[in-house]
Design an enzyme around this catalytic site. Sequence first.
Site, PDB file in Angstrom:
ATOM      1  N   GLU A  58       0.816  -1.217   0.000  1.00  0.00           N
ATOM      2  CA  GLU A  58       0.000   0.000   0.000  1.00  0.00           C
ATOM      3  C   GLU A  58       0.843   1.258   0.000  1.00  0.00           C
ATOM      4  O   GLU A  58       0.482   2.263  -0.619  1.00  0.00           O
ATOM      5  CB  GLU A  58      -0.974  -0.003   1.192  1.00  0.00           C
ATOM      6  CG  GLU A  58      -2.204  -0.883   1.015  1.00  0.00           C
ATOM      7  CD  GLU A  58      -1.946  -2.366   1.240  1.00  0.00           C
ATOM      8  OE1 GLU A  58      -0.810  -2.731   1.630  1.00  0.00           O
ATOM      9  OE2 GLU A  58      -2.872  -3.177   1.039  1.00  0.00           O
ATOM     10  N   HIS A 125     -12.038  -5.069   8.782  1.00  0.00           N
ATOM     11  CA  HIS A 125     -12.655  -4.992   7.454  1.00  0.00           C
ATOM     12  C   HIS A 125     -13.925  -4.153   7.533  1.00  0.00           C
ATOM     13  O   HIS A 125     -14.863  -4.372   6.765  1.00  0.00           O
ATOM     14  CB  HIS A 125     -12.988  -6.384   6.921  1.00  0.00           C
ATOM     15  CG  HIS A 125     -11.801  -7.239   6.595  1.00  0.00           C
ATOM     16  ND1 HIS A 125     -11.023  -7.842   7.559  1.00  0.00           N
ATOM     17  CD2 HIS A 125     -11.244  -7.588   5.414  1.00  0.00           C
ATOM     18  CE1 HIS A 125     -10.057  -8.538   6.970  1.00  0.00           C
ATOM     19  NE2 HIS A 125     -10.167  -8.401   5.667  1.00  0.00           N
TER      20      HIS A 125
HETATM   21  C1  LIG Z   1      -1.856  -4.922   4.108  1.00  0.00           C
HETATM   22  C2  LIG Z   1      -2.955  -5.708   3.495  1.00  0.00           C
HETATM   23  N1  LIG Z   1      -3.374  -5.418   2.251  1.00  0.00           N
HETATM   24  C3  LIG Z   1      -4.369  -6.108   1.670  1.00  0.00           C
HETATM   25  C4  LIG Z   1      -4.986  -7.131   2.331  1.00  0.00           C
HETATM   26  C5  LIG Z   1      -6.149  -7.915   1.674  1.00  0.00           C
HETATM   27  N2  LIG Z   1      -5.778  -9.300   1.466  1.00  0.00           N
HETATM   28  C6  LIG Z   1      -6.139 -10.282   2.324  1.00  0.00           C
HETATM   29  S1  LIG Z   1      -5.532 -11.787   1.918  1.00  0.00           S
HETATM   30  C7  LIG Z   1      -4.805 -11.153   0.503  1.00  0.00           C
HETATM   31  C8  LIG Z   1      -4.006 -12.047  -0.382  1.00  0.00           C
HETATM   32  C9  LIG Z   1      -2.905 -12.715   0.383  1.00  0.00           C
HETATM   33  O1  LIG Z   1      -2.102 -13.461  -0.465  1.00  0.00           O
HETATM   34  P1  LIG Z   1      -0.910 -14.329   0.111  1.00  0.00           P
HETATM   35  O2  LIG Z   1      -0.097 -13.526   1.072  1.00  0.00           O
HETATM   36  O3  LIG Z   1      -0.181 -14.919  -1.029  1.00  0.00           O
HETATM   37  O4  LIG Z   1      -1.626 -15.460   0.990  1.00  0.00           O
HETATM   38  P2  LIG Z   1      -2.613 -16.588   0.464  1.00  0.00           P
HETATM   39  O5  LIG Z   1      -3.999 -16.038   0.551  1.00  0.00           O
HETATM   40  O6  LIG Z   1      -2.225 -16.935  -0.922  1.00  0.00           O
HETATM   41  O7  LIG Z   1      -2.422 -17.714   1.404  1.00  0.00           O
HETATM   42  C10 LIG Z   1      -5.037  -9.783   0.401  1.00  0.00           C
HETATM   43  C11 LIG Z   1      -4.554  -8.919  -0.689  1.00  0.00           C
HETATM   44  C12 LIG Z   1      -4.549  -7.400   3.640  1.00  0.00           C
HETATM   45  N3  LIG Z   1      -5.104  -8.357   4.385  1.00  0.00           N
HETATM   46  N4  LIG Z   1      -3.528  -6.679   4.181  1.00  0.00           N
END
Ligand SMILES: Cc1ncc(C[n+]2csc(CCOP(=O)(O)OP(=O)(O)O)c2C)c(N)n1
Lengths: 321, 321, 368, 368
Positions: A58, A125
């Site tokens: 971000e 959220h």
């Molecule tokens: C700082 C932040 N930005 C955006 C999000 C929204 N978000 C939640 S899970 C996710 C994807 C996470 O991907 P990854 O780290 O690869 O974990 P996975 O879901 O693949 O296990 C996002 C963008 C968040 N939780 N925190």
Amino acid sequence: MSITYLEAIREAQARALRDDPRVFIYGQDVGSFGGAFKATKNLAQEFPGRVIDAPISEDAMVGSAIGAAIEGMRPIIEMQFADFSTVGFNQIVNHAGAFHWRTGVPCPITIRLPSGGTTGSGPFHSQCLEGLYALYPGLVVMTPATVEDAYSMLLEAVAIDDPVIFCEHKYLYYHLKAEALPTEALPVGKARIARAGRDVTIVAYSAMVHEAIAVAEELAGEGTEVEVVDLRTVKPLDTDTVIASVARTGRLLCVSEAWPWGGVTAEVIARVATEGFGLLDAPPQRLNAKDTPVPFHPNLWTSHRPTARSICEAVRRLLQL
Amino acid sequence: MSITYLEAIREAQARALRDDPRVFIYGQDVGSFGGAFKATKNLAQEFPGRVIDAPISEDAMVGSAIGAAIEGMRPIIEMQFADFSTVGFNQIVNHAGAFHWRTGVPCPITIRLPSGGTTGSGPFHSQCLEGLYALYPGLVVMTPATVEDAYSMLLEAVAIDDPVIFCEHKYLYYHLKAEALPTEALPVGKARIARAGRDVTIVAYSAMVHEAIAVAEELAGEGTEVEVVDLRTVKPLDTDTVIASVARTGRLLCVSEAWPWGGVTAEVIARVATEGFGLLDAPPQRLNAKDTPVPFHPNLWTSHRPTARSICEAVRRLLQL
Amino acid sequence: MVQSVAGVQGASVVSSLREGIVAAYRWMLLARVLDEKFASLYRAGKIHGGVYLGRGQEALSAAVGMSLRPGDVFAPLIRDGAGRLAFGETLVEAARTYLGSALGPMRGRDGNVHRGRPRDGYLPMLSHLGAMISVVNGMLLARRFKGVPQGVGAACIGEGATSTGAFHEALNQAAVERLPLVLVVADNQYAYSTHSSRQFACRSLVDRAVGYGVTGATLDGTDVAECLAVVGKAVRNARAGGGPQLVVARLLRLCGHGEHDDAGYINPALKQSELGRDCLAVAEERLRVDGWATDAELEAWHGESVGRVEAAVNSVQREPTPDPFQETWCALATPRLKDGFPAEPSAARAGTVAENPPVAAVSAVPAP
Amino acid sequence: MVQSVAGVQGASVVSSLREGIVAAYRWMLLARVLDEKFASLYRAGKIHGGVYLGRGQEALSAAVGMSLRPGDVFAPLIRDGAGRLAFGETLVEAARTYLGSALGPMRGRDGNVHRGRPRDGYLPMLSHLGAMISVVNGMLLARRFKGVPQGVGAACIGEGATSTGAFHEALNQAAVERLPLVLVVADNQYAYSTHSSRQFACRSLVDRAVGYGVTGATLDGTDVAECLAVVGKAVRNARAGGGPQLVVARLLRLCGHGEHDDAGYINPALKQSELGRDCLAVAEERLRVDGWATDAELEAWHGESVGRVEAAVNSVQREPTPDPFQETWCALATPRLKDGFPAEPSAARAGTVAENPPVAAVSAVPAP
Ligand SMILES: Cc1ncc(C[n+]2csc(CCOP(=O)(O)OP(=O)(O)O)c2C)c(N)n1
Ligand SMILES: Cc1ncc(C[n+]2csc(CCOP(=O)(O)OP(=O)(O)O)c2C)c(N)n1
Ligand SMILES: [Mg+2]
Ligand SMILES: [Mg+2]
């Protein structure tokens, strides 16, 4: 035809992309996926190369939007949830907010914050951060309550030469519908009389406008005419329209879904007390969420935020003062 | 003997380290160097291994303080300037602030924010962020105005089971002196009548308390008795003391060095208007800094923030209302 | 402007090398003289706030400024006086910001090292360390979108700033977008008083390059020829589409963090080591030894630098300082959206906003 | 609890390997069954908010949970159902949080994957990605200060979370402090819908290890034996004073981001590849082929898992949900410092704070 608040946000972005080659959209999953809430559905397909998936960064998202704005672009940044903008906070408030004042160069970026509570969303959220961003100089903070405003204000956000924090309410995404997109709109910075009345003024914005209107309808049955003012933008704040309403009704309740310390309700009441003191027939009142994180469980959540019921109670108390 | 505000902060930390093995200090350059402002001077030498230089990683600094607190420690985090806490913002407001409510486990961390303007410091070394942190549930926000409070409140900050944002004013660091360290103090959360008067109440905190007292002294010569309320903590906010003062004077001016939208002055005025409406003989007034970044040049800086002169003008206007 | 030191053959290598070093030396010298002037103004109480010098880092900084072209982007940090001048900042502009002249690019609103002209690709730093890198990325991305020549973006930071999340997010972003970013890290051993052993645990920060998928290079920041060669090559790589370049320079800060700081914490052994050499003295020695500059020339250059700095500062000292009554007190570019606050005088509330004073176009100018 | 797979000789190697895999398989199976139950409750509209599964990641997750000991610290992420169970979370606790029972560790205040018992070293995640790592660091640092056994801290994240500044600051902090941190990255190819090519540009995220000065290791997350071996070794390294360990697992998310997401964006070729194998099926196959479990045993374990999950969920469904009138609405641990806001009912303003319900001590329990 009927169009939702969410579709209006999508349509505004489509039109901005169509009308202005300087516009692009950057955010997590906004590309071919169309965004976590589908606010950018099909836009990557319709506007190839202009709707771009960002890494989970971000701070860099906002920083690069500032850079693009310096080069004359009009970036729209989608935060996946308003709550995550706290990680890009420094770039938003200290860099974008101060940029024009320091350098004389405008920083026209729009940051979309999917805001507010929905059931089961919990502490991270659900947040309403308009009062946070309004604290800082150099930012315009919009809080559309209607489908029409979601559309027209987002277009204006992109057109304005300043950084705009666009707080779109997730609860309204699917719940709120209109017949058609608007062809004209109030100027940015003007509040709207959402419903006229002569007995008491409720000042609200975003999702709370609809709770206030529900209260107005209920109390109309009992012969109390509630005037509802929809602030539309919380910074700048349209003190004149608020005070004019209080001049008519003599009574003010200000409602917000945000936490109780500071924020929009404090600012509205402080302005009315300062500038419209003599118009008040009773102490101005405020209603906010409770001073805890937003709860996960619906039982708690519905008690945490103001609802038509608690607003109605507050109005009744106010009418007795 | 005479002791400055800054020395009081150092002494409070020394005592906390001495009395409580759970205390440690973590921050950039706080170790053998003694901190950018020397607030930890000699502490690393006196308390080996307990005053630790951090990398330039505000997010990790606060995150690790939370972890240490979970393990029963009482970390004190020094931000080099309050302004840089925006980079650790998420950990402060979302993690520390919500921790106890979510988990039932206290999160006793103290975050020291060298705050406020000094000449030539500019937009990013001058900010007053008490109103920012007070927005969020779960944080206690202290704004000591005196040497005595700097000492006793910092000790209390460390002792309290909640995260405390300790806003210490850089302008007071060297300017403010007291004869000795206090042996007793008002409870945290209680405001203080810094000067009694019967004509008008000025509510202030931190450096502005001294401007308000200067005004009270000036106006006393003209026969106007100004009561000055020093809030001491802005969250919780001692509404009762403020309202009791307004009950005596009937007139309220609230002054803050922070930006004008929202913040402490809005909250104070909203509370008084809501709960003490009938006590007011005139519209309550507020005075803040201007709504721009804090300027670098002293010419601009002295016009940007409230000063004894602008407060005095505001009081005179208020007395005419 | 000198762009390449390597890659030219035979006698012209030497002459181009000589030209490059002479040009760099003169930027370094000018920056050193300007810094010393600011330091003496500071001691005389003539400067509001702090003064931050580039002493010992001029070779690296000049190499960055000289390697860039008009149309490139430059985000310098506090110790980049030499690079700023080489990139096209005037002495007057630098002095105006330090002295808070109303005519400077920051008009007294911001000061000292926080200066630039963003529209000219010369970015005014945010104090928050690491924050400028993603801004450079955004400018480069925008040019890609617009289909105009992208140029190269150079961002300079200290080793301390590599500990920030902003550094990481931005370098990673540049790598994912394969932007022509040159990220120059001046590892001057200390971040304020904190030794780099408290800042990172890898052998050299260049070891980070592979983890971002970018090209890494290191250099000895006390050797101006090496600075020119390595930085020049990184800039050429970026320009040629080679993606982000991470350049890590080894050097030592030869001054306090700011002029308020006596830097008593610096390890004397470091000062005695190779790292502790003064790049300006090293360059001068080389010019002498290689016969590339006579004593008379060196003296003339010094005299000229002093003269130019004195002239600039003297003229700026006579300039108006900002007037709070002329100030718009409007943070927005859109005055009609200014919020009205009760306590402000009504003139300010109606608020007509004066245009910003025009600023001259920046360009990389030839060596002084 | 199985701790080491390597390092034992001869026949005992095989039997220890078998025991490890059997134990891991049973945690994986239990987690899968629990996940499926949550998914079906979600489809039936019985869950507030989202449901996030660990499908395809159970082998890695179980290996983490099993490699830890009581007294260690565990900061799991959304896909770590198996690791949570192996670390000592009960089925009831998991169900309570998803169903918002007032008796659960989060008491309906927080929900679904945001659960834990911090005092037992089991941390409830913040939604903000990357934020838990520095908290683990702080716990480990605190133990060093206190002079008590430090244990190992394991933090799990996805490859998407490596793009956050928080990840970088925390891993670097751990390296500088040389903490016994095991940072496990599940590179499941996607962050929500975003492919990892938009997330980083290095070959493998393990290439980041050298840049932090920490030990790196990679593993095939579909192979439970490799998960146990590599994660186990990393944990042992950390425990033995080897400093932070970065473990990067290759695998594929075999479900949507959450149960609302059909994951239509996942490249079919990936699903067909080695990465797309279901670690649970692979483990089961191995147990069969090596003769380490009979069909009857496998069936019995499955039946037992289903029975336990059904029993836990059924009992939790009868538990009370939080009552807003019993809720203290006080975010502070110090009720006397609660701010009083006018619009609140006065009972709430006076605010006596109920104690939190006691929580059972966590410990790494033997395989089910
Ligand atoms: C700082 C932040 N930005 C955006 C999000 C929204 N978000 C939640 S899970 C996710 C994807 C996470 O991907 P990854 O780290 O690869 O974990 P996975 O879901 O693949 O296990 C996002 C963008 C968040 N939780 N925190
Ligand atoms: C995010 C942030 N935290 C803290 C500071 C305060 N600060 C200013 S300069 C500095 C040291 C910088 O060290 P380094 O990056 O190595 O650069 P150098 O001064 O050595 O050139 C610090 C800690 C800051 N500007 N930004
Ligand atoms: Mg340094
Ligand atoms: Mg992933």
